[in-house]
Motif scaffolding. Structure first.
Motif, PDB file in Angstrom:
ATOM      1  N   PHE A 421     -72.210  56.151  28.562  1.00 18.06           N
ATOM      2  CA  PHE A 421     -71.844  57.540  27.976  1.00 18.06           C
ATOM      3  C   PHE A 421     -72.390  58.109  27.052  1.00 18.06           C
ATOM      4  N   LYS A 423     -72.744  60.167  23.168  1.00 17.44           N
ATOM      5  CA  LYS A 423     -72.455  61.213  22.117  1.00 17.44           C
ATOM      6  C   LYS A 423     -73.592  62.254  21.885  1.00 17.44           C
ATOM      7  N   GLN A 425     -74.656  65.479  19.389  1.00 20.53           N
ATOM      8  CA  GLN A 425     -74.250  66.084  17.696  1.00 20.53           C
ATOM      9  C   GLN A 425     -75.739  66.724  17.805  1.00 20.53           C
ATOM     10  N   HIS A 426     -75.526  68.196  17.457  1.00 21.48           N
ATOM     11  CA  HIS A 426     -76.598  68.939  16.933  1.00 21.48           C
ATOM     12  C   HIS A 426     -76.091  69.253  15.333  1.00 21.48           C
ATOM     13  N   ASP A 474     -68.458  47.939  16.729  1.00 25.87           N
ATOM     14  CA  ASP A 474     -69.635  47.936  15.755  1.00 25.87           C
ATOM     15  C   ASP A 474     -69.450  48.027  14.566  1.00 25.87           C
TER      16      ASP A 474
ATOM     17  N   MET B   1     -70.773  52.889  17.652  1.00 24.08           N
ATOM     18  CA  MET B   1     -71.737  54.250  17.665  1.00 24.08           C
ATOM     19  C   MET B   1     -72.006  54.330  16.916  1.00 24.08           C
ATOM     20  N   ARG B   2     -71.453  54.095  15.238  1.00 28.05           N
ATOM     21  CA  ARG B   2     -71.976  54.076  14.157  1.00 28.05           C
ATOM     22  C   ARG B   2     -72.944  54.787  13.642  1.00 28.05           C
ATOM     23  N   ARG B  74     -87.017  59.370  15.017  1.00 36.20           N
ATOM     24  CA  ARG B  74     -85.302  59.733  15.416  1.00 36.20           C
ATOM     25  C   ARG B  74     -85.365  58.241  16.740  1.00 36.20           C
ATOM     26  N   TYR B  85     -78.819  50.921  24.265  1.00 32.38           N
ATOM     27  CA  TYR B  85     -78.375  51.655  23.077  1.00 32.38           C
ATOM     28  C   TYR B  85     -79.108  52.339  22.975  1.00 32.38           C
ATOM     29  N   ILE B  90     -83.929  65.235  18.240  1.00 31.85           N
ATOM     30  CA  ILE B  90     -84.620  66.486  16.568  1.00 31.85           C
ATOM     31  C   ILE B  90     -83.511  67.094  16.118  1.00 31.85           C
ATOM     32  N   LEU B  91     -82.839  68.166  16.835  1.00 31.15           N
ATOM     33  CA  LEU B  91     -81.813  68.748  16.959  1.00 31.15           C
ATOM     34  C   LEU B  91     -80.817  68.488  17.376  1.00 31.15           C
ATOM     35  N   ILE B  92     -80.554  68.113  18.456  1.00 26.68           N
ATOM     36  CA  ILE B  92     -79.181  67.506  18.902  1.00 26.68           C
ATOM     37  C   ILE B  92     -79.596  66.160  19.223  1.00 26.68           C
ATOM     38  N   VAL B  93     -79.094  65.327  18.987  1.00 25.23           N
ATOM     39  CA  VAL B  93     -79.154  63.686  18.064  1.00 25.23           C
ATOM     40  C   VAL B  93     -78.021  63.355  19.887  1.00 25.23           C
ATOM     41  N   ASN B  94     -78.724  62.825  20.416  1.00 27.85           N
ATOM     42  CA  ASN B  94     -77.710  62.152  21.781  1.00 27.85           C
ATOM     43  C   ASN B  94     -78.231  60.134  21.705  1.00 27.85           C
ATOM     44  N   ARG B  95     -76.828  59.960  21.408  1.00 29.82           N
ATOM     45  CA  ARG B  95     -76.628  57.999  21.858  1.00 29.82           C
ATOM     46  C   ARG B  95     -76.154  58.240  22.612  1.00 29.82           C
ATOM     47  N   THR B  96     -76.412  56.974  23.594  1.00 27.97           N
ATOM     48  CA  THR B  96     -76.167  56.732  24.958  1.00 27.97           C
ATOM     49  C   THR B  96     -75.941  55.140  24.879  1.00 27.97           C
ATOM     50  N   LEU B  97     -74.911  54.962  25.807  1.00 24.25           N
ATOM     51  CA  LEU B  97     -74.486  53.697  26.278  1.00 24.25           C
ATOM     52  C   LEU B  97     -74.462  53.363  27.591  1.00 24.25           C
ATOM     53  N   ILE B  98     -75.576  52.450  27.946  1.00 26.17           N
ATOM     54  CA  ILE B  98     -75.246  52.160  29.786  1.00 26.17           C
ATOM     55  C   ILE B  98     -75.393  50.301  29.900  1.00 26.17           C
ATOM     56  N   THR B 129     -77.075  58.067  36.862  1.00 32.08           N
ATOM     57  CA  THR B 129     -77.678  59.031  35.978  1.00 32.08           C
ATOM     58  C   THR B 129     -79.230  58.265  36.187  1.00 32.08           C
ATOM     59  N   HIS B 131     -82.352  56.737  32.597  1.00 28.93           N
ATOM     60  CA  HIS B 131     -82.608  57.376  30.818  1.00 28.93           C
ATOM     61  C   HIS B 131     -84.267  56.529  30.920  1.00 28.93           C
TER      62      HIS B 131
END
Lengths: 474, 159
Positions: A421, A423, A425-426, A474, B1-2, B74, B85, B90-98, B129, B131
């Motif tokens: 998964f 997510k 954001q730019h 979380d 993911m907060r 970052r 996790y 930098i400009l586009i922040v990616n957060r990924t869960l595997i 994928t 990572h």
């Protein structure tokens, strides 16, 4: 079948045909090049080439044997370098039987065996065996025991099955993708012709003659388009003739084809996602195509990346169709839609390429400016449609997502099928609390297949992340 | 993911990335020098050379001095029992869960520059994928690889 067997001798003929087809280019060059020198050189060269092809075809047939031993399919082949390939029975994912016209004349069948492995080609491919042997081989390689096979035979009556109607196949042909392209060409051509017709066209007798010529051209173009359309219909009819899907135990069996008969087996556990596609032509008519994402296996040439589960169906029947064949993939209404502030991103994304085209055309050929203007209008419309259609619905063990590029796609993905998964954001998204998410599942040929929902509410993206996360909230 | 993941990657990553960037920028600098030489020898238009010089200066500043630091700041990761996790961009922040049960294999790798700083990259593959967690200290990377590999083995799901 423990002793090594050869393929049917007709394989030699198939190999020769294939060999000649592959080297036709060389043959043409040889003829063209040697014609001036001496025609006999060309004849001699081609004769040698064909003799070589015949010899190689014979050798590769005579050196290819297969047998089943110790729960394995074993192949031995190779003319100069001997190769042995052993494929364990329980690693076999599917066994597909195909018959083209030549096969049908000789009552033969091509057997293609696939494992989960990567690669564009089937793991093992027996080009021609008799129908009887092919089916026996399939029965033997299926992991189920023989008496299970028999009970399956009896069950067939109660197994869910569905066959395409002749009306359905005609609608599928008439609304197939090529029509859209044709309409676009036709619209472009007609408006273009109008521009070429001089204004005092009807007053001038001399130009009347030219006009007649133009009319003939217009009729020819329209006739040509109708012809292409009919070819499209015939192509679909040949391809999807007698398309039948049957669920036998844990397998989905699809048979189809008029000239080339195909028999595909898809194990249910290989299916990663099920859904339906409504193309721009079919959607207003209320029709869609049911598709599945199937893991592993080879990609048929000319086939879309997704596997067609049913070529055409009334959209309101899709839900009951899926309930019948894939009870785990129950469709839900899409309940989350994008916020208003996402719309500008959708329009901008679609608009940018046509704006670039617009500027380029203005500079290079200002006469055709109307084409990019039309394109701009269409891309704004498309952007709005994409924005309006995108959404998802979350349930305990699965998510239903909907998006559009040109066609509207609705897919159901089980939680356990999602590999990762993401997510994204730019900085503009961050300011507006929007996020783009990506769900990855296993696709064909060992590649991933990724589903995106762009510019959704960040809150909702987090909800999806919590739903996906294996460690809970979380 | 907060919340973002908690672990940072090695601070030496900045240096390693800077060196990599310098190597790429060297190409731009060589082109600039060639431009000046051409200007002197065959009167190649000076303004083109100056534009190239400007671009080279700006891109050197961005890729060598600005980006590596931002990138490092970052880059974060956290390995739970059930999933991995990752955050980057930098400009586009990616957060990924595997999820651990989706991990097919995990490996560490090390190029010449990373090796100089005793760093290694951990690469995690699922069936769909791949990572990467770049530039961890050798020790941390090996530990992480072994930990993920052990956790991933717990549950095997057939495709």
């Amino acid at each position: 079948m423990s002793k090594p067997e050869r393929l049917h001798p007709a394989t030699i003929v198939f190999n020769i045909i294939k060999g000649i087809r592959d080297s036709i280019f060389i043959i043409i060059i040889a003829i063209a090049g040697l014609m001036d020198v001496n025609i006999w050189y060309a004849v001699l060269g081609i004769t040698i080439l064909i003799l070589l092809i015949v010899l190689m075809s014979y050798l590769s047939w005579s050196r290819f044997t297969y047998y089943v031993e110790e729960e394995e399919l074993r192949l031995e082949y190779g003319i100069f370098i001997r190769k042995k390939r052993f494929i364990a029975k329980n690693r076999i994912q599917s066994i597909d039987l195909t018959q083209n016209i030549l096969h049908r004349i000789f009552k033969l069948v091509k057997v293609e065996i696939e494992t989960a492995g990567t690669g564009a080609d089937a793991e093992a491919s027996l080009n021609a065996v008799t129908l009887l042997k092919g089916e026996a081989l399939r029965a033997q390689l299926k992991s189920q025991s023989i008496n299970k096979e028999e009970s399956v035979e009896e069950e067939t009556i109660s197994d869910p099955t569905q066959t395409i109607t002749s009306k359905g196949i005609l609608i599928a042909g008439a609304t197939s993708g090529s029509v859209g392209v044709l309409i676009a060409i036709a619209a472009g051509a007609i408006s273009e012709l109008e521009r070429f017709i001089p204004e005092d066209f009807f007053n001038n007798a001399y130009q009347w003659v030219i006009g007649l010529g133009l009319l003939i051209i217009i009729f020819m173009i329209i006739g040509g388009l109708i012809l292409l359309w009919l070819i499209g219909i015939i192509g679909t009819v040949i391809r999807y003739w007698n398309f039948t899907i049957t669920k036998i135990g844990e397998d989905i069996v699809i048979t189809r084809g008029l000239l080339e008969k195909k028999h595909l087996t898809i194990p249910l556990r290989r299916i990663q996602s099920i859904g339906y596609v409504e193309s721009i032509i079919r959607q207003p008519l209320g029709y869609s195509t049911v598709i599945a994402e199937v893991a592993g296996g080879s990609n048929e040439s000319g086939e879309e990346f997704s596997t067609v589960i049913f070529p055409i169906m009334k959209t309101d029947e899709v839900s009951s169709f899926i309930r019948k064949f894939f009870p785990d993939y129950q469709m839900e209404e899409i309940d989350y839609k994008l916020p208003k502030r996402a719309l500008k991103y959708y329009i901008t994304r679609m608009l940018l390429p046509s704006l670039i085209a617009f500027i380029a055309v203005i500079i290079i050929v200002p006469y055709f400016t109307w084409i990019p203007i039309l394109l701009i209008v269409l891309s704004i419309l498309l952007g709005i449609m994409q924005y309006r259609d995108t959404g998802f619905t979350l349930e305990d063990s699965k998510v239903t997502i909907r998006y559009r590029f040109l066609s509207r796609v609705t897919m159901v993905i089980e939680h356990k099928r999602i590999q990762a998964f993401n997510k994204k954001q730019h900085f503009l998204h961050r300011r507006e609390f929007l996020a783009t998410i990506k769900l990855s599942i296993i696709g064909k040929m060992g590649l991933g297949k990724h589903f995106h929902i762009k510019e959704m509410e960040e809150k909702e993206a987090n909800k999806l992340a919590d739903w996906y996360s294996y460690r809970g909230e979380d | 993911m907060r919340k973002p993941p908690i672990h940072l990657i090695s601070k030496d990553a900045i240096k390693a990335w800077q060196i990599t960037a310098i190597l790429y920028e060297a190409i731009a600098w060589i082109l600039t020098v060639i431009g000046f030489v051409l200007h002197i020898v065959i009167d190649f238009p000076l303004w083109i050379v100056l534009i190239v010089l400007g671009i080279t200066l700006i891109s050197t500043y961005i890729t060598v001095f600005l980006l590596p630091k931002l990138r490092w700041k970052r880059w974060r990761y956290e390995v739970f029992e059930q999933e991995i996790y990752i955050q980057h961009g930098i400009l586009i922040v990616n957060r990924t869960l595997i999820p651990m049960i989706r991990v097919q294999h995990v490996e560490t790798k090390q190029g010449p520059i990373l090796k100089k700083f005793d760093l290694a990259t951990v690469s995690i593959s699922t069936a769909a994928t791949t990572h990467e967690i770049p530039a961890l200290s050798n020790e941390v990377a090996s530990d992480l690889r072994d930990k993920i590999s052990a956790l991933a083995k717990v549950d095997e799901d057939d495709v």
